[in-house]
Design a protein around this motif. Structure first.
Motif, PDB file in Angstrom:
ATOM      1  N   ILE A   1      -6.240   6.234   7.774  1.00  0.00           N
ATOM      2  CA  ILE A   1      -6.357   7.139   6.563  1.00  0.00           C
ATOM      3  C   ILE A   1      -7.347   6.913   5.906  1.00  0.00           C
ATOM      4  CG2 ILE A   1      -5.377   6.366   4.445  1.00  0.00           C
ATOM      5  CD1 ILE A   1      -2.031   5.378   5.261  1.00  0.00           C
ATOM      6  N   ALA A   2      -8.372   5.678   5.793  1.00  0.00           N
ATOM      7  CA  ALA A   2      -9.211   5.771   5.198  1.00  0.00           C
ATOM      8  C   ALA A   2     -10.534   6.757   6.160  1.00  0.00           C
ATOM      9  CB  ALA A   2     -10.287   4.178   5.535  1.00  0.00           C
ATOM     10  N   ALA A   3      -9.941   7.335   7.111  1.00  0.00           N
ATOM     11  CA  ALA A   3     -11.228   8.142   8.183  1.00  0.00           C
ATOM     12  C   ALA A   3     -11.271   9.428   7.338  1.00  0.00           C
ATOM     13  CB  ALA A   3     -10.961   8.463   9.387  1.00  0.00           C
ATOM     14  N   LYS A   4      -9.844  10.063   6.504  1.00  0.00           N
ATOM     15  CA  LYS A   4      -9.816  11.160   6.500  1.00  0.00           C
ATOM     16  C   LYS A   4      -9.692  11.029   4.272  1.00  0.00           C
ATOM     17  CE  LYS A   4      -8.799  13.227  10.473  1.00  0.00           C
ATOM     18  NZ  LYS A   4     -10.156  14.158  10.961  1.00  0.00           N
ATOM     19  N   TYR A   5      -9.770  10.467   4.065  1.00  0.00           N
ATOM     20  CA  TYR A   5      -9.066   9.759   2.659  1.00  0.00           C
ATOM     21  C   TYR A   5     -10.236   8.783   2.066  1.00  0.00           C
ATOM     22  CZ  TYR A   5      -5.434  12.131   3.289  1.00  0.00           C
ATOM     23  OH  TYR A   5      -4.102  13.390   3.116  1.00  0.00           O
ATOM     24  N   ASP A   6     -10.406   8.955   0.632  1.00  0.00           N
ATOM     25  CA  ASP A   6     -11.389   8.350   0.286  1.00  0.00           C
ATOM     26  C   ASP A   6     -10.566   7.019  -0.547  1.00  0.00           C
ATOM     27  OD1 ASP A   6     -13.541   7.397  -0.652  1.00  0.00           O
ATOM     28  OD2 ASP A   6     -13.513   8.417  -2.852  1.00  0.00           O
ATOM     29  N   ILE A   7     -10.925   6.190   0.108  1.00  0.00           N
ATOM     30  CA  ILE A   7      -9.956   4.609   0.204  1.00  0.00           C
ATOM     31  C   ILE A   7     -10.503   3.890  -1.054  1.00  0.00           C
ATOM     32  CG2 ILE A   7      -8.001   2.770   0.803  1.00  0.00           C
ATOM     33  CD1 ILE A   7      -6.925   5.931   0.827  1.00  0.00           C
ATOM     34  N   LYS A   8     -10.072   3.822  -2.347  1.00  0.00           N
ATOM     35  CA  LYS A   8     -10.734   3.008  -3.686  1.00  0.00           C
ATOM     36  C   LYS A   8     -10.265   1.213  -3.103  1.00  0.00           C
ATOM     37  CE  LYS A   8     -13.597   6.109  -4.742  1.00  0.00           C
ATOM     38  NZ  LYS A   8     -14.604   6.009  -4.035  1.00  0.00           N
ATOM     39  N   THR A   9      -9.155   0.954  -2.364  1.00  0.00           N
ATOM     40  CA  THR A   9      -8.169   0.130  -3.005  1.00  0.00           C
ATOM     41  C   THR A   9      -6.589  -0.567  -1.839  1.00  0.00           C
ATOM     42  OG1 THR A   9      -8.054  -0.453  -5.393  1.00  0.00           O
ATOM     43  CG2 THR A   9      -6.761  -1.762  -4.325  1.00  0.00           C
ATOM     44  N   VAL A  10      -6.890  -1.622  -0.872  1.00  0.00           N
ATOM     45  CA  VAL A  10      -5.946  -1.794  -0.079  1.00  0.00           C
ATOM     46  C   VAL A  10      -5.330  -2.898  -1.486  1.00  0.00           C
ATOM     47  CG1 VAL A  10      -5.018  -2.821   1.526  1.00  0.00           C
ATOM     48  CG2 VAL A  10      -7.285  -1.142   1.603  1.00  0.00           C
ATOM     49  N   MET A  11      -4.267  -3.175  -1.069  1.00  0.00           N
ATOM     50  CA  MET A  11      -3.092  -4.685  -1.262  1.00  0.00           C
ATOM     51  C   MET A  11      -2.571  -4.447  -0.522  1.00  0.00           C
ATOM     52  SD  MET A  11      -1.162  -4.278  -4.633  1.00  0.00           S
ATOM     53  CE  MET A  11      -2.487  -4.065  -5.930  1.00  0.00           C
ATOM     54  N   THR A  12      -2.184  -6.180  -0.624  1.00  0.00           N
ATOM     55  CA  THR A  12      -0.793  -6.711  -0.013  1.00  0.00           C
ATOM     56  C   THR A  12      -0.252  -7.517  -1.033  1.00  0.00           C
ATOM     57  OG1 THR A  12      -2.745  -8.426   0.852  1.00  0.00           O
ATOM     58  CG2 THR A  12      -2.176  -7.221   2.370  1.00  0.00           C
ATOM     59  N   PHE A  13       0.766  -7.727  -0.617  1.00  0.00           N
ATOM     60  CA  PHE A  13       2.076  -8.751  -1.659  1.00  0.00           C
ATOM     61  C   PHE A  13       3.212  -8.760  -0.849  1.00  0.00           C
ATOM     62  CE2 PHE A  13       2.316  -3.552  -2.643  1.00  0.00           C
ATOM     63  CZ  PHE A  13       3.659  -3.756  -3.007  1.00  0.00           C
ATOM     64  N   GLY A  14       4.395  -8.961  -1.622  1.00  0.00           N
ATOM     65  CA  GLY A  14       5.506  -9.446  -0.663  1.00  0.00           C
ATOM     66  C   GLY A  14       6.452  -9.142  -2.360  1.00  0.00           C
ATOM     67  N   GLY A  15       7.418  -9.775  -2.016  1.00  0.00           N
ATOM     68  CA  GLY A  15       8.371 -11.499  -1.270  1.00  0.00           C
ATOM     69  C   GLY A  15       6.828 -11.779  -1.552  1.00  0.00           C
TER      70      GLY A  15
ATOM     71  N   ILE B   1     -14.173  -0.615   2.071  1.00  0.00           N
ATOM     72  CA  ILE B   1     -13.468  -0.053   1.530  1.00  0.00           C
ATOM     73  C   ILE B   1     -13.865  -1.205  -0.715  1.00  0.00           C
ATOM     74  CG2 ILE B   1     -10.617  -0.215   0.498  1.00  0.00           C
ATOM     75  CD1 ILE B   1     -10.337   0.706   3.151  1.00  0.00           C
ATOM     76  N   PRO B   2     -14.055  -0.870  -1.457  1.00  0.00           N
ATOM     77  CA  PRO B   2     -14.328  -1.462  -2.802  1.00  0.00           C
ATOM     78  C   PRO B   2     -13.425  -2.940  -2.910  1.00  0.00           C
ATOM     79  CG  PRO B   2     -14.659   0.794  -2.971  1.00  0.00           C
ATOM     80  CD  PRO B   2     -13.847   0.406  -1.829  1.00  0.00           C
ATOM     81  N   LYS B   3     -12.098  -2.233  -2.811  1.00  0.00           N
ATOM     82  CA  LYS B   3     -11.402  -3.407  -3.690  1.00  0.00           C
ATOM     83  C   LYS B   3     -10.660  -3.846  -2.583  1.00  0.00           C
ATOM     84  CE  LYS B   3     -10.421  -3.684  -7.828  1.00  0.00           C
ATOM     85  NZ  LYS B   3      -9.762  -3.376  -9.540  1.00  0.00           N
ATOM     86  N   ARG B   4     -10.065  -4.580  -2.246  1.00  0.00           N
ATOM     87  CA  ARG B   4      -9.221  -5.703  -1.658  1.00  0.00           C
ATOM     88  C   ARG B   4      -8.646  -6.907  -1.903  1.00  0.00           C
ATOM     89  NH1 ARG B   4     -14.637  -4.785   0.995  1.00  0.00           N
ATOM     90  NH2 ARG B   4     -15.413  -7.394   0.007  1.00  0.00           N
ATOM     91  N   GLN B   5      -7.174  -6.407  -2.250  1.00  0.00           N
ATOM     92  CA  GLN B   5      -6.487  -7.286  -3.507  1.00  0.00           C
ATOM     93  C   GLN B   5      -5.400  -7.779  -2.582  1.00  0.00           C
ATOM     94  OE1 GLN B   5      -5.280  -4.392  -5.820  1.00  0.00           O
ATOM     95  NE2 GLN B   5      -6.709  -5.489  -7.798  1.00  0.00           N
ATOM     96  N   VAL B   6      -4.876  -9.292  -2.788  1.00  0.00           N
ATOM     97  CA  VAL B   6      -3.826 -10.389  -2.411  1.00  0.00           C
ATOM     98  C   VAL B   6      -2.784 -10.743  -3.716  1.00  0.00           C
ATOM     99  CG1 VAL B   6      -2.539 -11.680  -0.658  1.00  0.00           C
ATOM    100  CG2 VAL B   6      -4.427 -10.356  -0.271  1.00  0.00           C
ATOM    101  N   ILE B   7      -1.957 -10.326  -3.857  1.00  0.00           N
ATOM    102  CA  ILE B   7      -1.275 -10.987  -5.066  1.00  0.00           C
ATOM    103  C   ILE B   7      -0.057 -12.054  -4.096  1.00  0.00           C
ATOM    104  CG2 ILE B   7       0.807 -10.148  -6.281  1.00  0.00           C
ATOM    105  CD1 ILE B   7      -0.052  -7.501  -6.850  1.00  0.00           C
ATOM    106  N   THR B   8      -0.086 -13.255  -4.737  1.00  0.00           N
ATOM    107  CA  THR B   8       0.600 -14.216  -4.268  1.00  0.00           C
ATOM    108  C   THR B   8       1.062 -14.859  -5.404  1.00  0.00           C
ATOM    109  OG1 THR B   8       0.312 -16.091  -3.178  1.00  0.00           O
ATOM    110  CG2 THR B   8      -1.686 -15.730  -3.972  1.00  0.00           C
ATOM    111  N   ASN B   9       2.068 -15.619  -5.015  1.00  0.00           N
ATOM    112  CA  ASN B   9       2.426 -16.654  -6.168  1.00  0.00           C
ATOM    113  C   ASN B   9       1.477 -18.365  -5.800  1.00  0.00           C
ATOM    114  OD1 ASN B   9       3.572 -18.698  -3.995  1.00  0.00           O
ATOM    115  ND2 ASN B   9       5.805 -17.319  -4.292  1.00  0.00           N
TER     116      ASN B   9
END
Length: 246
Positions: free
Chosen positions: A50-64, A85-93
């Motif tokens: 996806i990043a090879a074709k689009y200007d991706i600014k954020t990748v996020m992982t969450f859940g659960g 990719i500038p923003k690399r996010q994880v949402i966690t409890n």
């Protein structure tokens, strides 16, 4: 390029629906389908394509709770970091293990794979079932590993409402003052899943919209489910770029 995804700039992964909490506000409900997790290599490959074709600014992982499967989170973030990719996010409890050594190890791994925005869920809802001391322990490990970390509370009604849940959330957040962890804007609970079931009385005059619903003619975010579902297709059966094309 698919005209409906021409402004795509974000990729997110629901790593798993399995969770260590049973929160009243959870939009996913009772987590009845929690036996799956995203395949690490397929997910990382999708990020690269996806990043090879689009200007991706954020990748996020969450859940659960995504850190129940740190291998998947790290594979995704390693790919994102390699692509700058500038923003690399994880949402966690913050509660994925009772073992302090494992907490520290996962924190070090997240730092090494390039996570640069760790959002830690702390509020009245999470702390009904998730022990605060364990969350603080992981927060200290993450901060010690050099990961930028923010507290990310869920607010009921609005940030300014003084209902019992918000008052308890403010008290919990204040308890982190000694750790000097900034508080992010968090999010406002919307009436879906458990929130509709357990908190309906708070939505009588206020119906916050689900902020994660995409405009179908201008999709900005591609979201992967643990079973591989994405954009009406499935990445375990078809290449992600073919799914996007169609």
């Amino acid at each position: 390029m698919n005209q409906y995804l021409k402004n795509l700039n974000k990729i997110e992964f629901v790593v798993t629906y399995a969770c260590t909490g049973r929160c009243k506000h959870c939009s996913e409900g009772d987590h009845t389908s929690c036996g799956e997790r995203i395949d690490p290599e397929i997910a990382a490959d999708a990020v690269r394509k996806i990043a090879a074709k689009y200007d991706i600014k954020t990748v996020m992982t969450f859940g659960g709770e995504p850190l129940l499967y740190p291998d998947a989170v790290c594979a995704i973030m390693t790919a994102a970091a390699a692509l700058n990719i500038p923003k690399r996010q994880v949402i966690t409890n913050g509660y994925f293990s009772k073992n302090a050594d494992k907490m520290a190890d996962v924190a070090q791994r997240l730092a090494a794979c390039g996570v640069n925005d760790l959002l830690l869920s702390v509020d009245a809802f999470h702390q009904e079932t998730i022990p605060l001391h364990a969350v603080r322990q992981f927060a200290a490990a993450a901060k010690g590993a050099g990961i930028p970390i923010r507290l990310s509370p869920a607010w009921l009604g609005s940030v300014g409402d003084n209902n019992p849940y918000n008052c308890k959330t403010r008290e919990l957040l204040a308890g982190f003052a000694d750790m000097e962890i900034p508080v992010g804007e968090g999010n406002v609970v919307f009436p879906e899943g458990n929130a509709q079931k357990y908190l309906a009385e708070y939505f009588t005059d206020n119906h916050p919209e689900n902020p994660y619903v995409e405009e179908p003619r201008d999709v900005r975010c591609v979201s992967f489910s643990p079973n591989g579902d994405v954009l009406g297709g499935n990445v375990y059966r078809n290449d992600i770029m073919e799914i996007i094309k169609n």
